[in-house]
Design a protein around this motif. Structure first.
Motif, PDB file in Angstrom:
ATOM      1  N   PRO A   1       0.841  -1.205   0.000  1.00 17.60           N
ATOM      2  CA  PRO A   1       0.000   0.000   0.000  1.00 17.60           C
ATOM      3  C   PRO A   1       0.875   1.254   0.000  1.00 17.60           C
ATOM      4  CG  PRO A   1      -0.790  -1.580   1.620  1.00 17.60           C
ATOM      5  CD  PRO A   1       0.530  -2.110   1.128  1.00 17.60           C
ATOM      6  N   LYS A   2       0.464   2.275  -0.718  1.00 15.57           N
ATOM      7  CA  LYS A   2       1.257   3.497  -0.843  1.00 15.57           C
ATOM      8  C   LYS A   2       1.615   4.083   0.515  1.00 15.57           C
ATOM      9  CE  LYS A   2       3.196   6.915  -3.060  1.00 15.57           C
ATOM     10  NZ  LYS A   2       4.475   6.695  -3.771  1.00 15.57           N
ATOM     11  N   ALA A   3       0.717   3.989   1.472  1.00 19.33           N
ATOM     12  CA  ALA A   3       0.954   4.573   2.788  1.00 19.33           C
ATOM     13  C   ALA A   3       2.112   3.895   3.516  1.00 19.33           C
ATOM     14  CB  ALA A   3      -0.316   4.479   3.641  1.00 19.33           C
ATOM     15  N   GLU A   4       2.488   2.685   3.089  1.00 18.96           N
ATOM     16  CA  GLU A   4       3.554   1.948   3.763  1.00 18.96           C
ATOM     17  C   GLU A   4       4.916   2.129   3.096  1.00 18.96           C
ATOM     18  OE1 GLU A   4       2.504  -2.154   4.038  1.00 18.96           O
ATOM     19  OE2 GLU A   4       0.680  -1.776   5.191  1.00 18.96           O
ATOM     20  N   SER A   5       4.958   2.745   1.922  1.00 16.70           N
ATOM     21  CA  SER A   5       6.187   2.724   1.124  1.00 16.70           C
ATOM     22  C   SER A   5       7.325   3.514   1.766  1.00 16.70           C
ATOM     23  CB  SER A   5       5.909   3.234  -0.291  1.00 16.70           C
ATOM     24  OG  SER A   5       5.501   4.584  -0.277  1.00 16.70           O
ATOM     25  N   GLY A   6       7.048   4.680   2.342  1.00 14.35           N
ATOM     26  CA  GLY A   6       8.125   5.476   2.927  1.00 14.35           C
ATOM     27  C   GLY A   6       8.816   4.753   4.067  1.00 14.35           C
ATOM     28  N   ARG A   7       8.023   4.109   4.910  1.00 16.10           N
ATOM     29  CA  ARG A   7       8.584   3.365   6.037  1.00 16.10           C
ATOM     30  C   ARG A   7       9.347   2.130   5.535  1.00 16.10           C
ATOM     31  NH1 ARG A   7       7.212   3.991  11.570  1.00 16.10           N
ATOM     32  NH2 ARG A   7       7.632   2.104  12.818  1.00 16.10           N
ATOM     33  N   PHE A   8       8.811   1.459   4.536  1.00 12.52           N
ATOM     34  CA  PHE A   8       9.478   0.304   3.950  1.00 12.52           C
ATOM     35  C   PHE A   8      10.814   0.705   3.327  1.00 12.52           C
ATOM     36  CE2 PHE A   8      10.324  -2.214   0.102  1.00 12.52           C
ATOM     37  CZ  PHE A   8      10.462  -3.482   0.659  1.00 12.52           C
ATOM     38  N   LEU A   9      10.825   1.790   2.586  1.00 15.16           N
ATOM     39  CA  LEU A   9      12.052   2.214   1.913  1.00 15.16           C
ATOM     40  C   LEU A   9      13.133   2.584   2.915  1.00 15.16           C
ATOM     41  CD1 LEU A   9      10.540   4.304  -1.016  1.00 15.16           C
ATOM     42  CD2 LEU A   9      11.769   2.128  -1.190  1.00 15.16           C
ATOM     43  N   LEU A  10      12.766   3.239   4.006  1.00 12.68           N
ATOM     44  CA  LEU A  10      13.763   3.535   5.024  1.00 12.68           C
ATOM     45  C   LEU A  10      14.318   2.232   5.601  1.00 12.68           C
ATOM     46  CD1 LEU A  10      15.293   5.546   6.783  1.00 12.68           C
ATOM     47  CD2 LEU A  10      13.387   5.471   8.400  1.00 12.68           C
ATOM     48  N   GLY A  11      13.446   1.298   5.928  1.00 10.62           N
ATOM     49  CA  GLY A  11      13.905   0.015   6.446  1.00 10.62           C
ATOM     50  C   GLY A  11      14.851  -0.691   5.505  1.00 10.62           C
ATOM     51  N   SER A  12      14.607  -0.529   4.202  1.00  8.43           N
ATOM     52  CA  SER A  12      15.434  -1.227   3.213  1.00  8.43           C
ATOM     53  C   SER A  12      16.868  -0.717   3.168  1.00  8.43           C
ATOM     54  CB  SER A  12      14.792  -1.109   1.819  1.00  8.43           C
ATOM     55  OG  SER A  12      14.989   0.187   1.275  1.00  8.43           O
ATOM     56  N   LEU A  13      17.159   0.394   3.849  1.00  8.00           N
ATOM     57  CA  LEU A  13      18.520   0.937   3.896  1.00  8.00           C
ATOM     58  C   LEU A  13      19.139   0.880   5.291  1.00  8.00           C
ATOM     59  CD1 LEU A  13      18.222   4.126   1.631  1.00  8.00           C
ATOM     60  CD2 LEU A  13      18.882   1.809   0.986  1.00  8.00           C
ATOM     61  N   LEU A  14      18.352   0.577   6.300  1.00  5.27           N
ATOM     62  CA  LEU A  14      18.811   0.710   7.686  1.00  5.27           C
ATOM     63  C   LEU A  14      20.000  -0.170   8.077  1.00  5.27           C
ATOM     64  CD1 LEU A  14      15.555   1.281   9.745  1.00  5.27           C
ATOM     65  CD2 LEU A  14      17.382   2.908   9.243  1.00  5.27           C
ATOM     66  N   PRO A  15      20.183  -1.368   7.535  1.00  6.06           N
ATOM     67  CA  PRO A  15      21.389  -2.111   7.936  1.00  6.06           C
ATOM     68  C   PRO A  15      22.687  -1.369   7.643  1.00  6.06           C
ATOM     69  CG  PRO A  15      19.807  -3.596   6.947  1.00  6.06           C
ATOM     70  CD  PRO A  15      19.278  -2.204   6.717  1.00  6.06           C
ATOM     71  N   ASP A  16      22.647  -0.404   6.734  1.00  9.61           N
ATOM     72  CA  ASP A  16      23.845   0.389   6.431  1.00  9.61           C
ATOM     73  C   ASP A  16      23.885   1.701   7.199  1.00  9.61           C
ATOM     74  OD1 ASP A  16      24.757  -1.531   4.668  1.00  9.61           O
ATOM     75  OD2 ASP A  16      23.827  -0.587   2.918  1.00  9.61           O
ATOM     76  N   ALA A  17      22.985   1.893   8.153  1.00  9.57           N
ATOM     77  CA  ALA A  17      22.904   3.156   8.892  1.00  9.57           C
ATOM     78  C   ALA A  17      23.710   3.098  10.191  1.00  9.57           C
ATOM     79  CB  ALA A  17      21.443   3.505   9.184  1.00  9.57           C
ATOM     80  N   TYR A  18      24.796   2.348  10.189  1.00 10.28           N
ATOM     81  CA  TYR A  18      25.664   2.302  11.361  1.00 10.28           C
ATOM     82  C   TYR A  18      26.589   3.522  11.357  1.00 10.28           C
ATOM     83  CZ  TYR A  18      28.460   0.127   7.677  1.00 10.28           C
ATOM     84  OH  TYR A  18      29.084  -0.140   6.486  1.00 10.28           O
ATOM     85  N   GLU A  19      27.076   3.890  12.533  1.00 10.93           N
ATOM     86  CA  GLU A  19      27.934   5.065  12.653  1.00 10.93           C
ATOM     87  C   GLU A  19      29.418   4.715  12.651  1.00 10.93           C
ATOM     88  OE1 GLU A  19      26.433   6.939  16.195  1.00 10.93           O
ATOM     89  OE2 GLU A  19      24.945   8.089  15.052  1.00 10.93           O
TER      90      GLU A  19
END
Length: 218
Positions: free
Chosen positions: A19-37
């Protein structure tokens, strides 16, 4: 591991099944394993598993920890699929290309990173990519941060830089055609696994994707 814009491209294509309403949250999740500092956190965010000379990204362990969230929250679903994508990427490197894309030294790493910058520009233009990431107001309180505190805001800024890439020239190792093939081959697998994971019954097993590690570059 696959580059950020490769993950984002796959995320954009997979989000069409949500659903379109879920896409922004899904897309962020799809990059989070690389969001380490810190670089030493990468193994933690990728659930890296080792056994003797084998290594793999243990998306099965991630599902065991967050199966309910994966079923109900697209952010966790995106994270899960990122780990699957990285295992598929390793299979491509060690299978299709026989380690020819594995750096042998630091100079090779620099060449590979430049190719990834060139790939940013190609994928942005080819798929009409736009930064659709949304930072949830509750992000810092999510259990996802218990293992490593993730820099989601920094990831959003990094993607924006990727989508405005200025590097020009010809790639030395990694061609757009290679990653078009990778995307085309991976999408059916990822679509099937996304549906299975959302139903609580993943069909893939992470250890099946293990590869032999023989240097710090592979």
């Amino acid at each position: 591991m696959a580059g950020r814009t490769v993950h984002y491209t796959l995320g954009v294509l997979l989000a069409r099944d949500l659903p379109k309403a879920e896409s922004g949250r899904f897309l962020l999740g799809s990059l989070l394993p690389d969001a380490y500092e810190k670089p030493e956190q990468r193994d933690l965010t990728h659930y890296t598993a080792r056994e003797n000379d084998l290594v793999w990204f243990d998306f099965s362990a991630f599902f065991a920890a967050f199966g309910n969230e994966i079923r109900t929250d697209p952010l966790y679903l995106g994270y899960y699929l990122h780990l699957v994508e990285d295992d598929l990427h390793r299979r491509m490197i060690h299978g299709r290309y026989g380690d020819r894309l594995t750096p042998k030294n630091d100079a090779d790493v620099e060449i590979l990173y430049r190719d990834y910058h060139l790939l940013n520009r190609y994928l942005t233009d080819a798929y009409g990519l736009k930064n659709e990431l949304i930072l949830p107001p509750d992000f810092d309180r999510l259990p996802l941060n218990d293992r490593v505190k993730l820099d989601a805001a920094g990831m959003i800024r990094a993607l924006d830089a990727d989508l405005h890439e200025t590097e020009t020239g010809d790639p030395a190792w990694v061609t757009p055609e290679m990653f078009e093939t990778f995307i085309a081959d991976s999408l059916p697998v990822l679509r099937a696994e996304m549906a299975a994971a959302r139903n609580g019954r993943p069909t893939l097993t992470a250890k099946d994707f293990a590869w032999k590690r023989h240097s710090r570059y592979n």
